[in-house]
Structures are given as structure tokens and as C-alpha cells.
Write an enzyme that holds these catalytic residues in place. Structure first.
Site, PDB file in Angstrom:
ATOM      1  CB  SER A  45      -0.946   0.086   1.100  1.00 25.30           C
ATOM      2  OG  SER A  45      -1.649  -1.358   1.220  1.00 25.30           O
ATOM      3  CB  SER A  47       4.250   0.943  -3.864  1.00 23.24           C
ATOM      4  OG  SER A  47       4.735  -0.169  -2.876  1.00 23.24           O
ATOM      5  CB  VAL A 174       7.737 -14.698   5.477  1.00 19.56           C
ATOM      6  CG1 VAL A 174       7.232 -15.241   6.811  1.00 19.56           C
ATOM      7  CG2 VAL A 174       8.840 -13.695   5.975  1.00 19.56           C
ATOM      8  CG  HIS A 225      -9.099   4.523  -0.839  1.00 23.29           C
ATOM      9  ND1 HIS A 225     -10.220   5.342  -0.795  1.00 23.29           N
ATOM     10  CD2 HIS A 225      -8.033   5.267  -0.798  1.00 23.29           C
ATOM     11  CE1 HIS A 225      -9.781   6.394  -0.693  1.00 23.29           C
ATOM     12  NE2 HIS A 225      -8.340   6.500  -0.599  1.00 23.29           N
ATOM     13  CE1 TYR A 255      -6.551  11.168  -0.826  1.00 21.91           C
ATOM     14  CE2 TYR A 255      -8.651   9.975   0.037  1.00 21.91           C
ATOM     15  CZ  TYR A 255      -7.288   9.840  -0.511  1.00 21.91           C
ATOM     16  OH  TYR A 255      -6.666   8.488  -0.915  1.00 21.91           O
ATOM     17  CB  VAL A 352      -0.102   1.413  10.743  1.00 20.14           C
ATOM     18  CG1 VAL A 352       0.624   2.740  10.908  1.00 20.14           C
ATOM     19  CG2 VAL A 352      -0.009   0.486  11.790  1.00 20.14           C
ATOM     20  CG  ASP A 540     -10.355   0.569  37.834  1.00 21.95           C
ATOM     21  OD1 ASP A 540     -10.541   0.900  38.841  1.00 21.95           O
ATOM     22  OD2 ASP A 540     -10.998   0.078  36.889  1.00 21.95           O
ATOM     23  CE1 TYR A 644     -20.271 -10.733  38.681  1.00 21.13           C
ATOM     24  CE2 TYR A 644     -20.493 -10.017  40.873  1.00 21.13           C
ATOM     25  CZ  TYR A 644     -20.285 -10.007  39.625  1.00 21.13           C
ATOM     26  OH  TYR A 644     -19.366  -8.749  39.544  1.00 21.13           O
TER      27      TYR A 644
HETATM   28  P1  FAD Z   1       2.731  -2.135   3.007  1.00 21.91           P
HETATM   29  O1  FAD Z   1       3.090  -0.823   2.478  1.00 21.91           O
HETATM   30  O2  FAD Z   1       1.683  -2.796   2.246  1.00 21.91           O
HETATM   31  O3  FAD Z   1       3.854  -2.977   3.561  1.00 21.91           O
HETATM   32  C1  FAD Z   1       3.673  -4.375   3.598  1.00 21.91           C
HETATM   33  C2  FAD Z   1       4.903  -5.182   3.027  1.00 21.91           C
HETATM   34  O4  FAD Z   1       4.904  -6.284   3.345  1.00 21.91           O
HETATM   35  C3  FAD Z   1       4.688  -5.329   1.499  1.00 21.91           C
HETATM   36  O5  FAD Z   1       5.657  -4.635   0.872  1.00 21.91           O
HETATM   37  C4  FAD Z   1       4.667  -6.679   1.103  1.00 21.91           C
HETATM   38  O6  FAD Z   1       5.329  -6.881   0.021  1.00 21.91           O
HETATM   39  C5  FAD Z   1       5.534  -7.129   2.421  1.00 21.91           C
HETATM   40  N1  FAD Z   1       5.057  -8.627   2.674  1.00 21.91           N
HETATM   41  C6  FAD Z   1       3.725  -9.113   2.915  1.00 21.91           C
HETATM   42  N2  FAD Z   1       3.779 -10.439   2.925  1.00 21.91           N
HETATM   43  C7  FAD Z   1       5.015 -10.874   2.963  1.00 21.91           C
HETATM   44  C8  FAD Z   1       5.619 -12.089   2.983  1.00 21.91           C
HETATM   45  N3  FAD Z   1       5.078 -13.214   3.322  1.00 21.91           N
HETATM   46  N4  FAD Z   1       6.905 -11.918   3.102  1.00 21.91           N
HETATM   47  C9  FAD Z   1       7.613 -10.876   2.749  1.00 21.91           C
HETATM   48  N5  FAD Z   1       7.197  -9.684   2.696  1.00 21.91           N
HETATM   49  C10 FAD Z   1       5.723  -9.492   2.694  1.00 21.91           C
HETATM   50  N6  FAD Z   1      -2.690   6.849   4.387  1.00 21.91           N
HETATM   51  C11 FAD Z   1      -2.375   8.028   4.690  1.00 21.91           C
HETATM   52  O7  FAD Z   1      -1.851   7.938   5.720  1.00 21.91           O
HETATM   53  N7  FAD Z   1      -2.569   9.317   3.846  1.00 21.91           N
HETATM   54  C12 FAD Z   1      -2.935   9.057   2.595  1.00 21.91           C
HETATM   55  O8  FAD Z   1      -3.147  10.113   1.877  1.00 21.91           O
HETATM   56  C13 FAD Z   1      -3.336   7.479   2.218  1.00 21.91           C
HETATM   57  N8  FAD Z   1      -3.826   7.358   0.873  1.00 21.91           N
HETATM   58  C14 FAD Z   1      -4.136   6.011   0.528  1.00 21.91           C
HETATM   59  C15 FAD Z   1      -4.639   5.721  -0.836  1.00 21.91           C
HETATM   60  C16 FAD Z   1      -4.896   4.489  -1.292  1.00 21.91           C
HETATM   61  C17 FAD Z   1      -5.101   4.312  -2.704  1.00 21.91           C
HETATM   62  C18 FAD Z   1      -4.422   3.680  -0.277  1.00 21.91           C
HETATM   63  C19 FAD Z   1      -4.685   2.141  -0.963  1.00 21.91           C
HETATM   64  C20 FAD Z   1      -4.106   3.791   0.624  1.00 21.91           C
HETATM   65  C21 FAD Z   1      -3.738   4.916   1.097  1.00 21.91           C
HETATM   66  N9  FAD Z   1      -3.320   5.087   2.787  1.00 21.91           N
HETATM   67  C22 FAD Z   1      -3.123   6.557   3.087  1.00 21.91           C
HETATM   68  C23 FAD Z   1      -3.191   3.922   3.318  1.00 21.91           C
HETATM   69  C24 FAD Z   1      -1.528   3.673   3.469  1.00 21.91           C
HETATM   70  O9  FAD Z   1      -1.226   3.551   2.287  1.00 21.91           O
HETATM   71  C25 FAD Z   1      -1.487   2.520   4.194  1.00 21.91           C
HETATM   72  O10 FAD Z   1      -2.091   2.356   5.534  1.00 21.91           O
HETATM   73  C26 FAD Z   1       0.053   2.108   4.465  1.00 21.91           C
HETATM   74  O11 FAD Z   1       0.920   2.474   3.332  1.00 21.91           O
HETATM   75  C27 FAD Z   1       0.276   0.787   5.104  1.00 21.91           C
HETATM   76  O12 FAD Z   1       1.768   0.452   5.294  1.00 21.91           O
HETATM   77  P2  FAD Z   1       2.426  -0.944   5.671  1.00 21.91           P
HETATM   78  O13 FAD Z   1       3.749  -0.665   5.812  1.00 21.91           O
HETATM   79  O14 FAD Z   1       1.610  -1.358   6.866  1.00 21.91           O
HETATM   80  O15 FAD Z   1       1.914  -1.708   4.436  1.00 21.91           O
END
Ligand code: FAD
Length: 815
Positions: A45, A47, A174, A225, A255, A352, A540, A644
Site C-alpha cells: 500500500s 507504494s 516469508v 480504495h 479528499y 497503520v 483497575d 452473580y
Molecule cells: P505495505 O506498504 O503494504 O507494506 C507491507 C509489505 O509487506 C509489502 O511491501 C509486502 O510486499 C510485504 N509482505 C507481505 N507479505 C509478505 C511476506 N509473506 N514475505 C515478505 N514480505 C511480505 N494513508 C495515509 O496516511 N494517507 C493517505 O493519503 C493515504 N492514501 C491512500 C490511498 C490509497 C489508494 C491506498 C490504497 C491507501 C492509502 N493510505 C493512505 C493508506 C496507507 O497507504 C497504508 O495504510 C500504509 O501504506 C500501510 O503501510 P504498511 O507498511 O503497513 O503496508
């Protein structure tokens, strides 16, 4: 590739990179990050995220994580290019409701420390010249918001981590997690095995698949999205950078951001398009990248119309790029952070946003390195969920609803409508017959008030409620409150979490965790906190000694799994103490009010007098033919008992008490009355008034801490704070105008100086005043100190009071 690492991070998206950055910064340098895609073009995501960062949020945790991320990203650069553009943000209102809500949001800005200004439509249009001012009623401007370039931010953090010793392996997938006796031993990849004791899952939308490898539930659902980038706009000809603030049009769930001469538009306006984790395309098989699906133009059409209406320059403009990206939604919209209680060493930082990743990386690194995060994580704790949440059906349904509501105006009491009716206690039929209006908590259907009590409603001590404060509320709550104070009321407490701690090591185990003395006579109820190493209030609860080696630990329904996880994570490994969750095995009724003893004694032959059954005592009673464990405690400040009984006796017990109390005015009462009763007595609610950000001394709970009893977790911190003295204190505040009431999270001010925020609020129907609690600096904590509370932009006069506001001698409880 390394064959061993202290920590293996799965995923090099922004979250994995942030975690590696902070772990290595905190001295944990033997970190290996494995990424199935290519580094800095990983295909997740991150990227394709356009990187808008709006910091304001109703959650203090989420807002703080965003503030920390803004600060971090602002300090990063790749090849001399800054990673964060502080262009500011504008959120517009096109409806009266939204305009009012922006005023509430400005209040969060003050409460959480984010500079925010309400501005006119004309001012907004001056900052975003494409904006049609006549569509806008007003806006909120946050100057420190801006744009993060997700991939460069990740790269900058990764390079810093590499410089400190972290390894990054790309094109490494993985395939398994090796677990031995409940502990992580290794991460298996398609390029070999890496021995490790700790793995941190930062796999974004793939998280649940990694969870399955370890048998750990990661309840999130990927949702598509939509994001598009227009062709160049003549109005922006020649622009190469970004000069416009980022823009939100939440009334249409969209947005905008500038990309040089082009504009970017994101839309949440379509029905949620869920993607099953196993259906996410693999690397190479995806058209562009795995986390992108083809654009569904029909879904976007209404959003484009709304965009043109707001920004007429977009009319007739073509689209340069358009795609459906994917990212994660959880059942309650919050992230999933922390170590699994089921598998030691299995850590998670999932769901996140870019906006919060920098802060999350820091938080999780603190947790892993120091054993504790620096912020209270209750809202995002991985172990917070009850069993039903982990089911795919529930995760899908609630995840979809979170997507729909992501930009909605959400009232703090607003209920999610689906799925409902999951957990019903044995009183349910009787409650339905009394016209109960149910609110959901932890899956339980809990009456908030009863329609049948409508005839009891009077105008006495009722504030004037309109608009926001009149929603999800009924004047019946005041009548139920009055019934508890003047006669006797029946509260359904079945949702409470009931844990039995037993075994030869049970006492020692509880003594080690609890701040109060646990070595009590049999049949004694003890109120206690459990503290973390820093003295923060982790739980608590009440603990009742039922036998030499047997205790009942009672806590709220919503916080139950969180508290259970805390207990489990400290239970002795030698098996000398066991924890059994009895929550579903027992129902509970609160029978409270001045006539409670009279009602109970009609159906119980046991001695209920003060000598035989004192306050804070526990006894086994025969209530008619029902075997009951009764606790002489009250969260509403009146004489009475928590009763209870094994769940299957519940309905019989209800009927028995109901019949016994009919001529004494017994009244079924709900959660709304409960809240107002407890605040009049100053009883703290964990998660609002108290949590790990606060200590017992600050919270006025010093009476539940016995530093003289010997070692317990957090004792040293309490002693240190006792010596140094506290600087803030939880205070009761009453609103000067008896017609007003606030809802919670509002800023508390002295002139323009923000002193704190409202942790809990309700109307006190007995004292005839709106009540708010909040932490205040000692300079402002004295009784009689005049303050204001900002409510939807209006300043309400308020005064610090002395607690408890009702029955300060506790005579009613001991009657
Ligand atoms: P990712 O970037 O998906 O990284 C996870 C990584 O894990 C990937 O690179 C994947 O290849 C790797 N992986 C998965 N499985 C394995 C495996 N088995 N072995 C090795 N590697 C693995 N957020 C904002 O705050 N502002 C925005 O404006 C915003 N706009 C968005 C617009 C769009 C269209 C989308 C789709 C999302 C947007 N988001 C935005 C949300 C945000 O992009 C994501 O929440 C965030 O990038 C998630 O980051 P991440 O590192 O958790 O996930």
C-alpha cells in the site's frame, strides 16, 4: 542472508521501515527486514499512497502518533529532497452538521495540542484557489498538516536503519513461522531459515496470512480504495511542486491534493469493495503492483461529479492515472499493535496509515526494547478483542462499516448496526418486554434505558438537550437514575469480565501484580489497580477472595480481554496459578438503591445486615432456589449487591427479584443512568479517566496502593512519584449553568490556556449539574477554581468541585 537476527521484521512498507528505524535507534541493531517485493518499490500500500497527513483525530493516541510522524518525516530527506511538505490542510463543511462538527474538531486540536483554526469559505478559497467558496459554509485549517512521500520516507528510514546495522533482504518471501512451546523460534523464507526469538509483522494487507502461519488472529480486511490523478489543469500550468494545502470534502467522502499541474482525488464514496487476503494478486501476476486492482470507473462516477461541483476547474479534465488501491480496515477502525498473548515473540504492527507509521514505529520499538510503550495503547492493543471479532464474518462486516464511515460524523454514542445481537444475556427476553433500547459493548446487547420507564419521566433535574447532546439519549435515563437513588433499581451487569485465579501460587501471583493488599480474609472484596513498571494504571478491578487459593477478579466487559492478557502475560510459568475466564458461565445483576436490602430479604433467608454482610464483603446466598455469589459493592453509590449466578438461572433470578420489588418501585435501569450515577460518586472508568498515561496518585487512587505490603509491579515508580510529588490531578468539574452538559474529550481552559481535556462527562441528575472529569495542573485543581470547557466552539463556564459530588460520607453505601 543472515541465519539469525534479534528481530525479524516482515515487510518493508512504511511501517516495517519505521520500526527498523526506531529499533536500531534504540540500540536494537540486529534487525533483519524481509520483503517479498523490491526494496523501495515493494508493491504494498505504501507504494501508491498519495501521502496526505491530517493529524486531527478523535483518538488522542492516533493524533499523537500523527504528530510524531509529522515531526519525524519533516526531518528526513532522500538525495536532498525533503520527504514531507508542510503545506497545511483544509477540511471544508458543506452542511450545517459538518460545520458544527468542525468546531468539535477544533476542540480536539486544543485537547491534543494541534494548532487548528476555523476559517471562512473565502479564506479557504484563498488557500485553494480552485475551490468554489459558495459551496462551503466554513473550514478548519491545520497549518502543520501536509504531504508525506511514502516511498522516500520509507527509503530514508530504511537507509538510516541500515547505517545502524539493520539488514534488508528484498525478493524474500516469508513462508512460515517456527514455533516451539508457544514461542517464536524462527522465520522461514523462500531463501532459508532465520533463527529469531522475535518477529514483527508489518505485512500490511497480507498480515492475516502471516498470522495464520503462527495461529494468531490478525483481524483486518483489505478494502479497495479509489485514487485518480487528473491530466494537467490549465489553472496550474507551470507548477512543478505543491503549493495548495491538502483538502478534505468529508460530506462527500473525498479528499484532494495537488501533484504539480495535476490534481489527485481520493474517494471513499463507493460501497466497500472487500478483498479476501488469499485473493490478493502475487508479485508478477498483478497488473501494476500486488496491492492495486483495476479501476472501477462506475464506482468513481458520483465522486467525480462531486469533485467537479466543488472544484469547477476539473470539469472535462481527463484522468492520467486511476486505480483501486488496497489497504487494511479493522473491526473498530483502529490499528493492531503489540505482542500476541498466544505466541510469545510474535509482534504485530498492522492496519497503520502513512500518517501514523512514524509514531507507530517508535511506539512498537519502545515496547520491544524497553518492555513498555510511552503512550497508552489500549485502543490499538492486538489483544483487545473478544472471540467473535476474530471470525472472518465479523471482521468483514465491521471492516466494511469502518470503510463506509471513515469520513462520517460519528457521535461518541453512535451504534454500529451490523452484526448485532451476538451476545445476549439471560435477562434479554425480560428486557425486550420492557422496551429496552440496546447498546452494544464487546458484542453484548446491553440496555441503555427502558421504554417502559417513560411514565416515570419528570422534568426534575433534566438539562435542556438539543442537537448533539440529545442524540442516543433519552430523558428516561434520568428517571432510572432517580429510581436507583430513591427506591431500587436492577442493572444488568452480565457483560462484566469474571476471571477466576486459582492454585497454590494464586495469592503470590496477584500480590505481585496488584497495588492493593491481596492477602485478605476469605469473603473480602478488594478494589485494586494493577500498574506497569512506570506506575501507569494498567488495569483497575476488584478482587474477591473466595478461598485460600481461589480469587475472583472482576473487570469491565469492554476491557476484559485487555486485562486478561495482562494477567496471562505475568502468570507464573510453573503452573502454580491458573486463570479461568468464567465470563459466559455467570450472569450478574446489580440490585442497588435504598430499598435493595428490603427487596433481597424477601427472597433470601440469609442475614443481610451490616454485621453479617458488611460493605465490601462477599457471601454465598440462596436467593430463592438460586445459588448466588453476592458482592456488597456498588458502582452507583447506593446500598446493594452485585448478584452473580450461573447463567442458566438468570431469568429465574430476574423474575424473583422483580416480583419481590414490584410494590417497592423496583425499576430496570440501563447504561445511561449507570454513567451518571457513577460520575456523581466519582468512580473512575478505566480507558477514560484512568489508563497507563496516568498514575494512581494523579488519579486520586492512592488509597488502593499499599507500598508497605512488599514488592509489586510499579511499586518503585509509585514511591518515586510520592517523593517527587505530583504535578496534575484528576478533578471533578461542574458546569455552572445547570442546563448544560458536555460529552467528553473537550478542552478545559483557563482563558486561552489549555489545561487538559474532559475524560468523562455526564449530567448528574441528583446534584442537578453537568459533570466533567479531567486532569488539571495543581495550580488549577483547587475547589472553586473557575474554568471554561469548550463545547462545539462555545465556552461554557465551569468550576472545580470537591468529590464525591454525592454522598461524601458514603453513608448510603454502608446503610
Ligand atoms: P505495505 O506498504 O503494504 O507494506 C507491507 C509489505 O509487506 C509489502 O511491501 C509486502 O510486499 C510485504 N509482505 C507481505 N507479505 C509478505 C511476506 N509473506 N514475505 C515478505 N514480505 C511480505 N494513508 C495515509 O496516511 N494517507 C493517505 O493519503 C493515504 N492514501 C491512500 C490511498 C490509497 C489508494 C491506498 C490504497 C491507501 C492509502 N493510505 C493512505 C493508506 C496507507 O497507504 C497504508 O495504510 C500504509 O501504506 C500501510 O503501510 P504498511 O507498511 O503497513 O503496508
Amino acid at each position: 542472508m543472515r541465519e539469525h537476527a534479534d528481530v525479524v521484521i516482515i515487510g518493508a512498507g512504511i511501517v516495517g521501515c519505521a520500526a527498523a528505524y526506531h529499533l536500531t535507534r534504540m540500540g536494537c541493531t540486529d534487525v533483519l527486514v524481509v520483503e517479498q517485493g523490491s526494496l523501495f518499490a515493494a508493491g504494498g500500500s505504501t507504494s501508491h499512497a498519495p501521502g496526505l497527513m491530517f493529524q486531527l483525530n478523535s483518538s488522542r493516541l492516533v493524533c499523537t502518533l500523527a504528530q510524531q510522524s509529522v515531526a519525524l518525516y519533516g526531518s528526513l530527506a532522500v538525495e536532498g529532497q525533503p520527504c514531507f511538505l508542510p503545506v497545511g490542510s483544509i477540511e471544508i463543511a458543506t452542511t450545517e452538521d459538518r460545520w458544527r462538527d468542525l468546531k468539535r474538531k477544533a476542540g480536539w486540536g486544543k485537547s491534543w495540542g494541534v494548532e487548528a483554526h476555523l476559517i471562512s469559505a473565502q479564506e479557504a478559497a484563498r488557500m485553494v484557489p480552485l475551490l468554489r467558496a459558495d459551496r462551503v459554509l466554513g473550514a478548519i485549517h491545520v497549518p502543520s498538516d501536509g504531504l508525506a512521500a511514502g516511498v522516500p520516507v520509507s527509503e530514508a528510514m530504511a537507509r538510516a536503519a541500515m547505517g545502524r546495522g539493520a539488514g534488508f533482504e528484498e525478493r524474500t518471501t516469508v513462508t512460515g513461522i517456527e514455533i516451539e512451546r508457544g514461542r517464536v523460534r524462527a522465520v522461514l523464507t523462500d531463501r532459508g531459515r532465520v533463527a529469531t526469538e522475535r518477529v514483527l509483522v508489518c505485512a500490511g494487507i497480507w498480515g492475516p496470512a502471516i498470522g495464520r502461519m503462527a495461529g494468531v488472529s490478525i483481524p483486518l480486511i483489505p478494502v479497495q480504495h479509489q485514487y485518480v490523478r487528473t491530466a494537467p489543469l490549465p489553472q496550474l500550468a507551470g507548477e512543478t511542486g505543491v503549493s495548495h494545502p491538502i483538502l478534505r470534502h468529508q460530506d462527500r467522502s473525498m479528499y484532494f491534493r495537488q501533484h504539480g499541474e495535476c490534481y489527485g482525488i481520493g474517494s471513499y464514496g463507493h460501497e466497500p469493495l472487500l478483498v479476501e487476503v488469499d485473493r490478493i494478486p502475487h508479485q508478477g501476476e498483478a497488473p501494476v503492483m500486488p496491492s492495486m486492482l483495476p479501476f472501477t470507473a462506475d464506482d468513481f462516477a458520483p465522486a467525480m461529479d462531486a469533485a467537479v461541483d466543488l472544484l469547477p476547474a476539473l470539469r472535462g479534465i481527463g484522468l492520467r492515472d486511476a486505480f483501486n488501491g488496497m489497504f487494511s480496515f479493522t473491526p473498530d477502525g483502529q490499528s493492531l499493535l503489540g505482542e500476541s498473548i498466544d505466541v510469545s515473540g510474535f509482534w504485530v504492527a498492522e492496519a497503520v496509515w502513512v500518517t501514523h507509521a512514524g509514531g507507530v514505529g517508535k511506539l512498537i520499538a519502545e515496547w520491544m526494547v524497553e518492555g513498555l510503550p510511552s503512550l497508552d495503547t489500549r485502543e490499538a492493543d492486538l489483544n483487545r478483542f473478544h472471540g467473535h471479532v476474530a471470525t472472518p464474518t465479523y471482521t468483514r462486516a465491521r471492516g466494511a462499516q469502518q470503510y463506509r464511515e471513515v469520513y462520517d460524523i460519528i457521535h461518541p454514542l453512535q451504534q454500529l448496526e451490523h452484526p448485532r445481537g451476538l451476545r445476549r444475556g439471560p435477562f434479554n427476553q425480560r428486557q425486550e418486554a420492557l422496551g429496552a433500547v440496546f447498546f452494544e459493548g464487546a458484542g453484548w446487547e446491553r440496555p441503555q434505558w427502558y421504554g417502559a420507564n417513560q411514565p416515570l419521566v419528570s422534568s426534575v433535574n433534566q438539562p435542556r438537550r438539543e442537537g448533539w447532546t440529545a442524540r442516543y439519549w433519552s430523558p428516561i435515563a434520568a428517571a432510572e437514575h432517580q429510581a436507583a437513588r430513591e427506591r431500587v433499581a436492577l442493572f444488568d451487569l452480565t457483560a462484566f469480565t469474571k476471571l477466576e485465579v486459582s492454585g497454590p501460587g494464586a495469592l503470590a501471583f496477584l500480590e505481585k501484580l496488584a497495588s492493593n493488599r491481596m492477602d485478605q480474609p476469605l469473603g473480602k472484596v478488594t478494589y485494586t489497580a494493577m500498574l506497569n513498571q512506570r506506575g501507569g494504571i494498567q488495569c483497575d478491578l476488584t478482587v474477591t477472595r473466595l478461598g485460600e487459593d481461589r480469587f475472583w477478579v472482576l473487570t469491565g466487559g469492554g476491557v476484559g480481554m485487555h486485562d486478561l492478557a495482562w494477567l496471562r502475560s505475568h502468570v507464573p510459568e510453573d503452573g502454580s496459578a491458573r486463570i479461568t475466564n468464567l465470563s459466559s458461565a455467570y450472569c450478574c445483576l446489580g440490585l442497588w438503591g435504598p430499598r435493595a436490602r428490603a427487596v433481597l430479604s424477601r427472597v433470601c433467608e440469609d442475614d443481610l445486615g451490616n454485621a453479617a454482610f458488611p460493605y465490601f464483603g462477599a457471601r454465598r446466598l440462596a436467593v430463592g432456589p438460586v445459588p448466588v455469589l453476592a458482592l456488597r459493592v456498588s458502582y452507583v453509590g447506593e446500598l446493594g449487591w452485585e448478584l452473580y449466578a450461573p447463567t442458566e438461572y438468570g431469568q429465574f433470578l430476574w423474575d424473583l427479584l422483580w416480583e419481590a420489588g414490584t410494590d417497592m418501585g423496583i425499576t430496570a435501569a440501563g447504561g445511561a443512568a449507570f454513567e451518571s450515577l457513577r460520575l456523581e460518586k466519582g468512580y473512575r472508568l478505566w480507558g477514560q479517566d484512568i489508563h497507563t498515561d496516568y498514575t494512581p496518585l494523579e488519579a486520586g487512587l492512592g488509597f488502593a496502593v499499599r507500598v508497605g505490603k512488599g514488592e509489586f509491579l510499579g511499586r518503585e515508580a509509585v514511591i518515586r512519584q510520592k517523593e517527587a510529588g505530583i504535578t496534575r490531578k484528576l478533578c471533578p468539574i461542574t458546569l455552572d449553568d445547570p442546563e448544560r452538559v458536555v460529552m467528553g474529550k473537550e478542552p478545559i481552559l483557563d482563558g486561552n490556556r489549555v489545561l487538559g481535556y474532559v475524560t468523562s462527562a455526564a449530567y448528574g441528575h441528583t446534584i442537578g449539574r453537568g459533570i466533567a472529569y479531567g486532569y488539571l495542573p495543581l495550580s488549577h485543581a483547587g475547589e472553586g477554581t473557575p474554568l471554561t470547557i469548550e463545547f462545539f466552539g462555545e465556552r461554557l463556564a465551569a468550576t472545580v468541585a470537591r468529590e464525591p459530588l454525592y454522598d461524601p460520607e458514603g453513608a448510603r453505601l454502608k446503610g
